[in-house]
Design an enzyme around this catalytic site. Structure first.
Site, PDB file in Angstrom:
ATOM      1  N   HIS A  72       0.818  -1.222   0.000  1.00 50.77           N
ATOM      2  CA  HIS A  72       0.000   0.000   0.000  1.00 50.77           C
ATOM      3  C   HIS A  72       0.848   1.267   0.000  1.00 50.77           C
ATOM      4  CE1 HIS A  72       0.452  -0.216   4.498  1.00 50.77           C
ATOM      5  NE2 HIS A  72       0.406   1.096   4.403  1.00 50.77           N
ATOM      6  N   ASP A 117       0.029  -7.651   1.522  1.00 51.51           N
ATOM      7  CA  ASP A 117       0.524  -6.283   1.626  1.00 51.51           C
ATOM      8  C   ASP A 117       2.054  -6.257   1.719  1.00 51.51           C
ATOM      9  OD1 ASP A 117       0.536  -3.554   1.798  1.00 51.51           O
ATOM     10  OD2 ASP A 117      -0.296  -3.446   3.826  1.00 51.51           O
ATOM     11  N   GLN A 205       0.932   6.147  12.046  1.00 50.43           N
ATOM     12  CA  GLN A 205       1.072   6.796  10.749  1.00 50.43           C
ATOM     13  C   GLN A 205       2.542   7.031  10.404  1.00 50.43           C
ATOM     14  OE1 GLN A 205      -0.953   8.197  13.123  1.00 50.43           O
ATOM     15  NE2 GLN A 205      -2.997   7.817  12.314  1.00 50.43           N
ATOM     16  N   GLY A 206       2.933   6.557   9.219  1.00 51.51           N
ATOM     17  CA  GLY A 206       4.309   6.743   8.766  1.00 51.51           C
ATOM     18  C   GLY A 206       5.214   5.558   9.007  1.00 51.51           C
ATOM     19  N   ASP A 207       4.716   4.533   9.714  1.00 48.36           N
ATOM     20  CA  ASP A 207       5.511   3.323   9.950  1.00 48.36           C
ATOM     21  C   ASP A 207       5.223   2.238   8.914  1.00 48.36           C
ATOM     22  OD1 ASP A 207       6.902   4.164  12.246  1.00 48.36           O
ATOM     23  OD2 ASP A 207       5.199   3.721  13.513  1.00 48.36           O
ATOM     24  N   SER A 208       4.229   2.439   8.081  1.00 50.06           N
ATOM     25  CA  SER A 208       3.869   1.451   7.064  1.00 50.06           C
ATOM     26  C   SER A 208       5.093   0.944   6.323  1.00 50.06           C
ATOM     27  CB  SER A 208       2.908   2.063   6.040  1.00 50.06           C
ATOM     28  OG  SER A 208       1.597   2.085   6.514  1.00 50.06           O
TER      29      SER A 208
END
Length: 259
Positions: A72, A117, A205-208
């Site tokens: 993603h 993913d 948020q931002g660790d994906s």
């Protein structure tokens, strides 16, 4: 996935990093280390395989020229020179940072926003740092894991300059899919849950795309998960959800060989 409000942990769309929420534990057995405020700073060189990607995601060095991240975080498979990978430092403003541009993307075949993913990014120039081995069996899919990233330290917060780290315990599929946790039957067989019943510690948020890892029987780090999604960050009974790397190990190796 049926739960409303579940989000990918991509910085640009409100997704994954180390959370900064202090909650009271529900039981001694499930208590997070208290208080937790966004994890703690990683030491320089502690996790040399960590990569920060310019679109606001994390990743790990699969090889010197290939980064493993989340599907993603990237677009369709094909040539792509728009991504910059930064590695070798915990401080993103350090002059010692090593960078390399992307040349290609390989996104997991059949990825449609749920499950599968994972993705690979081919780099134009090698990053000559230690790589992170991936789990090829389910042997390491339980226990206590380490997560790390430059993502938000609070839900909806700003990205971090310094790499943060935290420990999270495995949560069984039965527990994660129970009505009192993720409202039943939302975690697929190719995903792993990790976190505390009380919340307080999580990716955000931002660790994906960043790795979830632990030590193997030889004491070496091995990647068992990829930061994928969650219901907010560090909420009670809503642990982080990670792509189960062992499920895709053969496919990842085959795809990397083509890049």
């Amino acid at each position: 996935m049926s739960i409303l409000g579940a989000i990918k942990r991509l910085a640009a769309v409100g997704a994954v990093v180390l959370a900064a929420v202090s909650l009271q534990p529900t039981t001694t057995a499930s208590a997070a280390p208290a208080p937790v405020v966004g994890g703690t700073r990683a030491a320089q060189g502690e996790f040399p395989f960590m990569v920060r990607l310019s679109m606001g995601c994390g990743g790990s060095l699969y090889s010197s020229t290939v980064v493993l991240t989340a599907a993603h975080c990237v677009g369709a498979t094909g040539n792509n020179t728009s991504i910059t990978a930064t590695a070798g430092v915990v401080d993103l403003q350090s002059s010692s940072a090593v960078t390399s541009r992307s040349t290609k993307i390989y996104r997991a075949p059949g990825y449609n926003g749920y499950g599968k993913d994972w993705a690979l990014i081919k780099l134009a120039t090698p990053i000559n740092l230690p790589t992170l081995n991936i789990a090829t069996t389910t042997a390491y899919n339980t226990g206590t894991f380490t997560v790390a990233g430059w993502g938000a330290a609070v839900e909806g917060g700003a990205q971090q300059r310094y790499l943060l780290k935290a420990s999270v315990p495995y949560v069984s599929d039965a527990t994660c899919n129970s009505a009192s946790w993720y409202n039943g039957a939302v975690i697929t067989t190719d995903e792993i849950c990790a976190g505390y019943a009380a919340g307080g510690t999580d990716t955000c948020q931002g660790d994906s795309g960043g790795p979830m890892f632990r030590t193997d029987n030889s004491g070496n780090f091995i990647q068992v998960g990829i930061v994928s999604w969650g219901d907010g960050c560090a909420q009670p009974r809503s642990p982080g959800v990670y792509t189960k790397v062992s499920t895709f190990a053969s496919a990842i190796a085959a795809a990397a060989a083509t890049l």
